[in-house]
Write a protein that holds these residues in place. Structure first.
Motif, PDB file in Angstrom:
ATOM      1  N   GLU A 107       0.831  -1.210   0.000  1.00 46.77           N
ATOM      2  CA  GLU A 107       0.000   0.000   0.000  1.00 46.77           C
ATOM      3  C   GLU A 107       0.859   1.250   0.000  1.00 46.77           C
ATOM      4  N   LEU A 108       2.028   1.158   0.636  1.00 38.95           N
ATOM      5  CA  LEU A 108       2.944   2.297   0.672  1.00 38.95           C
ATOM      6  C   LEU A 108       3.586   2.506  -0.695  1.00 38.95           C
ATOM      7  N   HIS A 109       4.106   1.420  -1.272  1.00 38.29           N
ATOM      8  CA  HIS A 109       4.711   1.470  -2.610  1.00 38.29           C
ATOM      9  C   HIS A 109       4.918   0.031  -3.055  1.00 38.29           C
ATOM     10  N   GLU A 110       4.726  -0.228  -4.337  1.00 37.87           N
ATOM     11  CA  GLU A 110       4.822  -1.610  -4.807  1.00 37.87           C
ATOM     12  C   GLU A 110       6.218  -2.197  -4.611  1.00 37.87           C
ATOM     13  N   CYS A 111       7.228  -1.334  -4.558  1.00 37.22           N
ATOM     14  CA  CYS A 111       8.595  -1.801  -4.308  1.00 37.22           C
ATOM     15  C   CYS A 111       9.177  -1.120  -3.073  1.00 37.22           C
ATOM     16  N   ALA A 112       8.371  -1.023  -2.034  1.00 37.58           N
ATOM     17  CA  ALA A 112       8.801  -0.337  -0.824  1.00 37.58           C
ATOM     18  C   ALA A 112      10.063  -0.949  -0.236  1.00 37.58           C
ATOM     19  N   HIS A 113      10.220  -2.262  -0.397  1.00 37.23           N
ATOM     20  CA  HIS A 113      11.397  -2.927   0.171  1.00 37.23           C
ATOM     21  C   HIS A 113      12.694  -2.479  -0.488  1.00 37.23           C
ATOM     22  N   LEU A 114      12.587  -1.895  -1.704  1.00 30.98           N
ATOM     23  CA  LEU A 114      13.768  -1.423  -2.434  1.00 30.98           C
ATOM     24  C   LEU A 114      13.911   0.096  -2.374  1.00 30.98           C
ATOM     25  N   ARG A 115      13.056   0.743  -1.577  1.00 30.23           N
ATOM     26  CA  ARG A 115      13.063   2.201  -1.489  1.00 30.23           C
ATOM     27  C   ARG A 115      13.305   2.629  -0.043  1.00 30.23           C
ATOM     28  N   PRO A 116      14.559   2.631   0.394  1.00 25.95           N
ATOM     29  CA  PRO A 116      14.838   2.935   1.798  1.00 25.95           C
ATOM     30  C   PRO A 116      14.361   4.314   2.219  1.00 25.95           C
ATOM     31  N   GLU A 117      14.243   5.239   1.272  1.00 25.38           N
ATOM     32  CA  GLU A 117      13.763   6.576   1.628  1.00 25.38           C
ATOM     33  C   GLU A 117      12.305   6.549   2.084  1.00 25.38           C
ATOM     34  N   LEU A 118      11.581   5.459   1.760  1.00 29.21           N
ATOM     35  CA  LEU A 118      10.190   5.331   2.187  1.00 29.21           C
ATOM     36  C   LEU A 118      10.059   4.564   3.502  1.00 29.21           C
ATOM     37  N   LEU A 119      11.156   3.979   3.928  1.00 28.36           N
ATOM     38  CA  LEU A 119      11.114   3.138   5.124  1.00 28.36           C
ATOM     39  C   LEU A 119      11.529   3.954   6.345  1.00 28.36           C
ATOM     40  N   SER A 120      11.744   3.282   7.440  1.00 30.79           N
ATOM     41  CA  SER A 120      12.111   3.988   8.666  1.00 30.79           C
ATOM     42  C   SER A 120      13.586   4.356   8.665  1.00 30.79           C
ATOM     43  N   SER A 121      13.997   5.124   9.657  1.00 30.56           N
ATOM     44  CA  SER A 121      15.406   5.518   9.755  1.00 30.56           C
ATOM     45  C   SER A 121      16.322   4.322   9.935  1.00 30.56           C
ATOM     46  N   ARG A 122      15.766   3.197  10.418  1.00 28.26           N
ATOM     47  CA  ARG A 122      16.583   1.993  10.605  1.00 28.26           C
ATOM     48  C   ARG A 122      17.038   1.408   9.270  1.00 28.26           C
ATOM     49  N   ALA A 123      16.429   1.862   8.168  1.00 28.82           N
ATOM     50  CA  ALA A 123      16.799   1.365   6.838  1.00 28.82           C
ATOM     51  C   ALA A 123      17.853   2.253   6.175  1.00 28.82           C
ATOM     52  N   SER A 127      22.848  -2.191   8.219  1.00 26.36           N
ATOM     53  CA  SER A 127      21.996  -3.374   8.349  1.00 26.36           C
ATOM     54  C   SER A 127      21.058  -3.509   7.149  1.00 26.36           C
ATOM     55  N   TYR A 128      20.587  -2.373   6.617  1.00 26.46           N
ATOM     56  CA  TYR A 128      19.725  -2.450   5.434  1.00 26.46           C
ATOM     57  C   TYR A 128      20.530  -2.899   4.215  1.00 26.46           C
ATOM     58  N   GLN A 129      21.766  -2.419   4.078  1.00 24.43           N
ATOM     59  CA  GLN A 129      22.603  -2.835   2.960  1.00 24.43           C
ATOM     60  C   GLN A 129      22.885  -4.338   3.026  1.00 24.43           C
ATOM     61  N   GLN A 130      23.091  -4.836   4.227  1.00 23.46           N
ATOM     62  CA  GLN A 130      23.277  -6.284   4.398  1.00 23.46           C
ATOM     63  C   GLN A 130      22.002  -7.026   4.038  1.00 23.46           C
ATOM     64  N   TRP A 131      20.864  -6.442   4.408  1.00 18.32           N
ATOM     65  CA  TRP A 131      19.579  -7.070   4.086  1.00 18.32           C
ATOM     66  C   TRP A 131      19.390  -7.133   2.572  1.00 18.32           C
ATOM     67  N   ILE A 132      19.700  -6.046   1.878  1.00 13.50           N
ATOM     68  CA  ILE A 132      19.568  -6.004   0.418  1.00 13.50           C
ATOM     69  C   ILE A 132      20.458  -7.067  -0.225  1.00 13.50           C
ATOM     70  N   ALA A 133      21.677  -7.212   0.280  1.00 11.16           N
ATOM     71  CA  ALA A 133      22.577  -8.227  -0.263  1.00 11.16           C
ATOM     72  C   ALA A 133      22.002  -9.615  -0.053  1.00 11.16           C
ATOM     73  N   SER A 134      21.436  -9.857   1.135  1.00 12.82           N
ATOM     74  CA  SER A 134      20.819 -11.149   1.414  1.00 12.82           C
ATOM     75  C   SER A 134      19.599 -11.370   0.524  1.00 12.82           C
ATOM     76  N   TYR A 135      18.805 -10.320   0.337  1.00  8.94           N
ATOM     77  CA  TYR A 135      17.613 -10.416  -0.510  1.00  8.94           C
ATOM     78  C   TYR A 135      17.994 -10.739  -1.950  1.00  8.94           C
ATOM     79  N   ASN A 136      19.005 -10.051  -2.468  1.00  5.41           N
ATOM     80  CA  ASN A 136      19.434 -10.309  -3.849  1.00  5.41           C
ATOM     81  C   ASN A 136      19.959 -11.732  -4.004  1.00  5.41           C
ATOM     82  N   GLY A 137      20.620 -12.226  -2.939  1.00  2.00           N
ATOM     83  CA  GLY A 137      21.080 -13.611  -2.978  1.00  2.00           C
ATOM     84  C   GLY A 137      19.915 -14.576  -3.036  1.00  2.00           C
ATOM     85  N   ALA A 138      18.891 -14.320  -2.226  1.00  2.00           N
ATOM     86  CA  ALA A 138      17.697 -15.175  -2.229  1.00  2.00           C
ATOM     87  C   ALA A 138      16.991 -15.106  -3.579  1.00  2.00           C
TER      88      ALA A 138
END
Length: 303
Positions: A107-123, A127-138
């Motif tokens: 509802e926020l954005h179809e690719c919200a997981h790839l848009r850190p500017e739309l997420l919280s400050s924790r992104a 840790s978010y860069q590590q998450w993205i690397a893990s996501y791309n691996g998956a």
């Protein structure tokens, strides 16, 4: 100086050692077959509470008089059933969480997981860069048809409601943590928890899930992580198990609670397995799983 490893022992020698330490192994040949079926050191986790306590409070190598291999195997078999029932009970909760997080972020954005500017400050950190690397691996390892479809049509970019389906539970927990408060509120309101509470529950249940998936021991385990609970009185069903939240039964109650909140029928299999705790094992009661008095009267378990 590095201590030397214990020497190799044949199955016959392993049985001899148990007998020497005071265990009744019953039929010797059957005991050998049992050790061929289940590793000696895996079974040792189930005979640990049968080991005699010393005056210093430590466990001796020898067993309490009357300890039998049959009792140990009964506990092992109980734990195997409990792992199966737990994994089965947790599956629809995991799917509901994936759907809820994917929908709210979508509802926020179809690719919200790839848009850190739309997420919280924790992104906005490492840790978010590590998450993205893990996501791309998956994403690179994924072989599901819907992934192939998006690779052909959209260059491999998955909308968040599809992306949540390729995440492991740990990555899903991080994605929830990265989500803005508006998204988190939408997810937690459905289950009557706060964001910190649900985050802690997801971390605990991830460990439970991994224990089941890797044939770990739920019996007699003290869990390192304990969940944050609503204040006393807010959820009477959880108040009963508040004192045993570091034990397996307490954390299994989280599964039943979430099933109820999501409108999923409570797990009859999970309740039935706990009721099947081997009564012949008098020295090691069901409290070793964290089962409290009166648990059968709890709405979460009175099935």
């Amino acid at each position: 100086m590095t201590p030397s490893l214990k020497g190799f022992k044949t199955y016959e020698q392993q049985v001899d050692l148990l007998i020497e330490r005071g265990m009744d192994v019953g039929d010797r040949e059957k005991a050998i077959v049992q050790l061929q079926r289940v590793n000696y050191y895996r079974l040792s986790g189930y005979w640990y509470p049968f080991r005699r306590l010393t005056t210093s409070g430590k466990r001796a190598d020898d067993f309490h008089p009357g300890t039998s291999l049959d009792e140990v195997v009964a506990l092992y078999d109980f734990d195997a059933r409990l792992r199966t029932a737990t994994f089965d009970a947790l599956a629809p909760v995991e799917l509901a969480l994936r759907a809820a997080i994917g929908h709210a972020l979508g509802e926020l954005h179809e690719c919200a997981h790839l848009r850190p500017e739309l997420l919280s400050s924790r992104a906005h950190g490492a840790s978010y860069q590590q998450w993205i690397a893990s996501y791309n691996g998956a994403l690179g390892r994924a072989r599901e048809d819907f992934v192939d479809h998006h690779k052909r049509r959209y260059g491999g970019t998955l909308p968040v409601w599809a992306a949540v389906e390729i995440l492991d539970w740990g990555s899903l927990t991080y994605l929830f943590d990265f989500s803005p408060s508006t998204v988190q509120s939408q997810v937690v309101d459905a289950v009557g928890l706060s964001s910190p509470q649900l985050r802690s529950w997801m971390k605990c249940l991830n460990l439970i899930r991994n224990t089941c998936a890797h044939h770990g021991r739920l019996f007699n385990r003290t869990h390192a992580l304990t969940p944050k609970l609503p204040a006393p009185g807010q959820s009477p069903d959880l108040d009963l198990v508040r004192p045993v939240m570091n034990r397996t039964f307490g954390q299994l109650s989280l599964i039943q609670y979430l099933r109820a909140q999501y409108g999923i029928p409570l797990s009859r299999m999970l309740s039935a397995v706990i009721r099947s705790y081997p009564t012949q094992v008098v020295r090691v009661p069901a409290s070793h799983v964290g089962v409290p008095q009166g648990w059968k009267d709890s709405p979460l378990w009175a099935i």
